[in-house]
Motif scaffolding. Structure first.
Motif, PDB file in Angstrom:
ATOM      1  N   LYS A  51     -20.463 -14.044 -13.572  1.00 58.68           N
ATOM      2  CA  LYS A  51     -21.286 -14.796 -12.618  1.00 58.68           C
ATOM      3  C   LYS A  51     -20.387 -15.759 -11.832  1.00 58.68           C
ATOM      4  CE  LYS A  51     -25.742 -14.513 -14.814  1.00 58.68           C
ATOM      5  NZ  LYS A  51     -25.856 -13.839 -15.998  1.00 58.68           N
ATOM      6  N   THR A  52     -19.938 -15.293 -10.681  1.00 54.34           N
ATOM      7  CA  THR A  52     -19.102 -16.105  -9.805  1.00 54.34           C
ATOM      8  C   THR A  52     -19.693 -16.094  -8.410  1.00 54.34           C
ATOM      9  OG1 THR A  52     -17.676 -14.236  -9.233  1.00 54.34           O
ATOM     10  CG2 THR A  52     -17.024 -15.575 -11.133  1.00 54.34           C
ATOM     11  N   ARG A  53     -19.188 -16.987  -7.579  1.00 59.90           N
ATOM     12  CA  ARG A  53     -19.643 -17.081  -6.193  1.00 59.90           C
ATOM     13  C   ARG A  53     -18.430 -17.089  -5.265  1.00 59.90           C
ATOM     14  NH1 ARG A  53     -24.648 -19.649  -7.108  1.00 59.90           N
ATOM     15  NH2 ARG A  53     -25.595 -18.385  -8.760  1.00 59.90           N
ATOM     16  N   LEU A  54     -18.541 -16.330  -4.193  1.00 60.89           N
ATOM     17  CA  LEU A  54     -17.505 -16.291  -3.157  1.00 60.89           C
ATOM     18  C   LEU A  54     -17.864 -17.327  -2.107  1.00 60.89           C
ATOM     19  CD1 LEU A  54     -15.133 -15.082  -1.589  1.00 60.89           C
ATOM     20  CD2 LEU A  54     -16.650 -13.261  -0.809  1.00 60.89           C
ATOM     21  N   ILE A  55     -17.071 -18.410  -2.002  1.00 63.29           N
ATOM     22  CA  ILE A  55     -17.437 -19.529  -1.133  1.00 63.29           C
ATOM     23  C   ILE A  55     -16.524 -19.676   0.080  1.00 63.29           C
ATOM     24  CG2 ILE A  55     -18.536 -20.775  -3.031  1.00 63.29           C
ATOM     25  CD1 ILE A  55     -16.044 -22.612  -3.076  1.00 63.29           C
ATOM     26  N   GLY A  56     -15.471 -18.863   0.166  1.00 60.84           N
ATOM     27  CA  GLY A  56     -14.588 -18.945   1.323  1.00 60.84           C
ATOM     28  C   GLY A  56     -13.544 -17.845   1.278  1.00 60.84           C
ATOM     29  N   LEU A  57     -12.972 -17.547   2.445  1.00 59.25           N
ATOM     30  CA  LEU A  57     -11.928 -16.530   2.564  1.00 59.25           C
ATOM     31  C   LEU A  57     -10.825 -17.043   3.479  1.00 59.25           C
ATOM     32  CD1 LEU A  57     -14.176 -13.372   3.106  1.00 59.25           C
ATOM     33  CD2 LEU A  57     -12.639 -13.708   1.152  1.00 59.25           C
ATOM     34  N   THR A  58      -9.605 -16.692   3.151  1.00 57.30           N
ATOM     35  CA  THR A  58      -8.447 -16.995   3.998  1.00 57.30           C
ATOM     36  C   THR A  58      -7.716 -15.695   4.287  1.00 57.30           C
ATOM     37  OG1 THR A  58      -8.143 -19.201   3.048  1.00 57.30           O
ATOM     38  CG2 THR A  58      -6.247 -18.222   4.168  1.00 57.30           C
ATOM     39  N   ARG A  59      -7.554 -15.385   5.562  1.00 57.75           N
ATOM     40  CA  ARG A  59      -6.805 -14.183   5.928  1.00 57.75           C
ATOM     41  C   ARG A  59      -5.448 -14.578   6.488  1.00 57.75           C
ATOM     42  NH1 ARG A  59      -7.860 -10.151  11.013  1.00 57.75           N
ATOM     43  NH2 ARG A  59      -5.693  -9.448  11.142  1.00 57.75           N
ATOM     44  N   THR A  60      -4.427 -14.262   5.727  1.00 64.29           N
ATOM     45  CA  THR A  60      -3.055 -14.469   6.165  1.00 64.29           C
ATOM     46  C   THR A  60      -2.347 -13.130   6.037  1.00 64.29           C
ATOM     47  OG1 THR A  60      -3.114 -16.726   5.296  1.00 64.29           O
ATOM     48  CG2 THR A  60      -0.969 -15.825   5.820  1.00 64.29           C
ATOM     49  N   ASP A  61      -2.222 -12.408   7.126  1.00 62.65           N
ATOM     50  CA  ASP A  61      -1.581 -11.095   7.076  1.00 62.65           C
ATOM     51  C   ASP A  61      -0.145 -11.229   6.591  1.00 62.65           C
ATOM     52  OD1 ASP A  61      -3.859  -9.835   7.954  1.00 62.65           O
ATOM     53  OD2 ASP A  61      -3.256  -9.838  10.061  1.00 62.65           O
ATOM     54  N   GLU A  62       0.342 -10.178   5.945  1.00 63.10           N
ATOM     55  CA  GLU A  62       1.675 -10.242   5.369  1.00 63.10           C
ATOM     56  C   GLU A  62       2.349  -8.876   5.408  1.00 63.10           C
ATOM     57  OE1 GLU A  62       1.207 -11.515   1.330  1.00 63.10           O
ATOM     58  OE2 GLU A  62       0.019  -9.772   0.774  1.00 63.10           O
ATOM     59  N   PHE A  63       3.649  -8.908   5.275  1.00 65.27           N
ATOM     60  CA  PHE A  63       4.459  -7.698   5.227  1.00 65.27           C
ATOM     61  C   PHE A  63       3.978  -6.781   4.110  1.00 65.27           C
ATOM     62  CE2 PHE A  63       8.263  -5.708   3.227  1.00 65.27           C
ATOM     63  CZ  PHE A  63       8.665  -4.885   4.277  1.00 65.27           C
ATOM     64  N   GLN A  64       3.713  -5.519   4.447  1.00 66.35           N
ATOM     65  CA  GLN A  64       3.401  -4.479   3.480  1.00 66.35           C
ATOM     66  C   GLN A  64       4.126  -3.218   3.933  1.00 66.35           C
ATOM     67  OE1 GLN A  64      -0.746  -3.961   2.088  1.00 66.35           O
ATOM     68  NE2 GLN A  64      -1.313  -5.506   3.596  1.00 66.35           N
ATOM     69  N   ALA A  65       4.839  -2.571   3.031  1.00 66.17           N
ATOM     70  CA  ALA A  65       5.604  -1.400   3.448  1.00 66.17           C
ATOM     71  C   ALA A  65       5.949  -0.509   2.276  1.00 66.17           C
ATOM     72  CB  ALA A  65       6.898  -1.825   4.155  1.00 66.17           C
ATOM     73  N   VAL A  66       6.101   0.771   2.568  1.00 68.03           N
ATOM     74  CA  VAL A  66       6.736   1.708   1.643  1.00 68.03           C
ATOM     75  C   VAL A  66       8.201   1.775   2.049  1.00 68.03           C
ATOM     76  CG1 VAL A  66       6.898   4.130   0.930  1.00 68.03           C
ATOM     77  CG2 VAL A  66       4.659   3.037   1.168  1.00 68.03           C
ATOM     78  N   ILE A  67       9.092   1.558   1.074  1.00 65.68           N
ATOM     79  CA  ILE A  67      10.517   1.508   1.365  1.00 65.68           C
ATOM     80  C   ILE A  67      11.270   2.563   0.562  1.00 65.68           C
ATOM     81  CG2 ILE A  67      10.417  -0.941   1.942  1.00 65.68           C
ATOM     82  CD1 ILE A  67      11.722  -1.543  -0.779  1.00 65.68           C
ATOM     83  N   THR A  68      12.478   2.857   1.006  1.00 68.93           N
ATOM     84  CA  THR A  68      13.338   3.829   0.349  1.00 68.93           C
ATOM     85  C   THR A  68      14.782   3.416   0.547  1.00 68.93           C
ATOM     86  OG1 THR A  68      13.781   6.212   0.132  1.00 68.93           O
ATOM     87  CG2 THR A  68      13.568   5.343   2.376  1.00 68.93           C
ATOM     88  N   LEU A  69      15.694   4.186  -0.008  1.00 67.69           N
ATOM     89  CA  LEU A  69      17.119   3.997   0.264  1.00 67.69           C
ATOM     90  C   LEU A  69      17.556   4.996   1.324  1.00 67.69           C
ATOM     91  CD1 LEU A  69      18.553   3.533  -3.346  1.00 67.69           C
ATOM     92  CD2 LEU A  69      18.228   1.764  -1.595  1.00 67.69           C
ATOM     93  N   PRO A  70      18.508   4.642   2.184  1.00 70.57           N
ATOM     94  CA  PRO A  70      18.924   5.548   3.257  1.00 70.57           C
ATOM     95  C   PRO A  70      19.362   6.926   2.759  1.00 70.57           C
ATOM     96  CG  PRO A  70      19.813   3.353   3.629  1.00 70.57           C
ATOM     97  CD  PRO A  70      19.178   3.324   2.273  1.00 70.57           C
TER      98      PRO A  70
END
Length: 351
Positions: free
Chosen positions: A87-106
């Protein structure tokens, strides 16, 4: 209900709070002393869940088991807790976009998303955790990268990278060598260099740091994608939640908490360099990494509101987590939202 009637209701001796090592207005409000100040003036102590020596209390960082507690951070644990009947309540949201990536080695020869077809992508797995949010985070990032590349999960080989080390260690854990926590992606880096996998998913300031450290090639980047269904993940958006006892017994105190957290928006705009410094301290990363991961306008994205578009994004992510078996049941996100504290906070500021 009048203010006097609210004040005559239950007064806790203490409240509990927790936040993830991430860019949130709650973390900055806590560092500035505003959270403690909010409750101490009512004679209420403030205690940190993450800093507790009791493992059962620290577990509330994920399952929200404590009454008189509030949390802001990644959205997977609170979605999981609500899905399981907490039993919880969602009282606010913060959207801060951030780096997301699939990475590899050359040297893998992977230069674009299409090249991931038939390749091995690492996927962390922590069977000892009550909610494996790192696995869910990585899987969502991988699925998003594959989607924008015209591929599906069936087109790649997902390789489990199993670890039994707890994500949330105690403050006296000697394995951390004096640091507050273990940074992520250690298993992925080792597997990549051993040739066990060809690529893996990273995010945030830690992800940028890791990509730099190993000389990685970014295969697909999704964190700032215009489609919210692609970019949404554990860190976008980050919910502020409270337990139902707190919300129902003392909505006035919850509103004061909201006021303290919302103060960060103006403070960050007036102090952009300090805002980055506070976020870097919270994450345990460099300021340079924070700017690279979150963009030059991070200080303009530390708001707390209930934007309908972000509520919709939470619902979309709930569906993803349900589809892949990370949460036990469907629930109505609109019913989870409690707009009263924001409304009370506006009234408080108006007077």
């Amino acid at each position: 209900m009048t203010d006097a009637a609210l004040r005559n209701r239950t007064k806790p001796d203490a409240v509990w709070y927790t936040r993830c090592p991430a860019p949130t207005p709650l973390s900055i409000a806590a560092q500035l002393g505003w959270v403690e100040e909010t409750f101490v003036r009512h004679g209420i102590a403030v205690s940190s869940i993450r800093d507790s020596l009791d493992p059962a209390i620290r577990q509330s960082h994920f399952d929200h088991r404590l009454d008189w507690s509030f949390r802001q951070g990644g959205n997977i644990p609170p979605i999981w807790a609500r899905s399981g009947g907490r039993k919880t309540r969602l009282i606010g949201l913060t959207r801060t976009d951030e780096f997301q990536a699939v990475i590899t080695l050359p040297e893998t020869g992977i230069a674009s998303g299409a090249d991931l077809a038939g390749r091995k992508i690492g996927l962390p797995r922590r069977p000892g955790e009550i909610i494996d949010f790192q696995r869910a985070t990585s899987l969502k990032g991988i699925v998003s990268a594959l989607t924008v590349s015209g591929l599906a999960v069936a087109d790649v080989d997902l390789v489990d990278l199993v670890s039994d080390e707890p994500v949330l260690s105690g403050p006296d854990d000697g394995r951390l060598h004096g640091l507050r926590r273990r940074l992520p992606y250690g298993e992925e880096i080792a597997a990549l260099h051993r040739g066990l996998i060809d690529a893996f998913f990273v995010k945030g300031a830690e992800g940028v740091t890791v990509a730099n450290l190993i000389g990685a090639r970014i295969v697909v980047s999704t964190g700032f994608h215009p489609d919210p269904a692609i970019r949404i993940n554990n860190g976008t958006p980050r919910p502020l939640t409270v337990d139902a006892t707190f919300a129902d017994e003392r909505p006035d105190l919850v509103a004061e908490l909201v006021v303290a957290v919302q103060r960060v928006e103006e403070w960050a705009r007036d102090n952009p360099d300090e805002a980055v410094r506070f976020v870097a301290r919270e994450i345990g990363a460099s300021e340079e990494a924070v700017r690279a991961a979150n963009g030059a306008d991070l200080h303009r994205h530390l708001t707390l509101d209930l934007d309908p578009a972000e509520i919709g994004a939470i619902a979309h992510f709930r569906d993803f987590l349900l589809e892949w078996g990370f949460i036990p049941a469907h629930f109505n996100v609109d019913d989870w939202v409690d707009a009263r504290p924001l409304a009370l906070a506006r009234n408080h500021l108006a007077h």
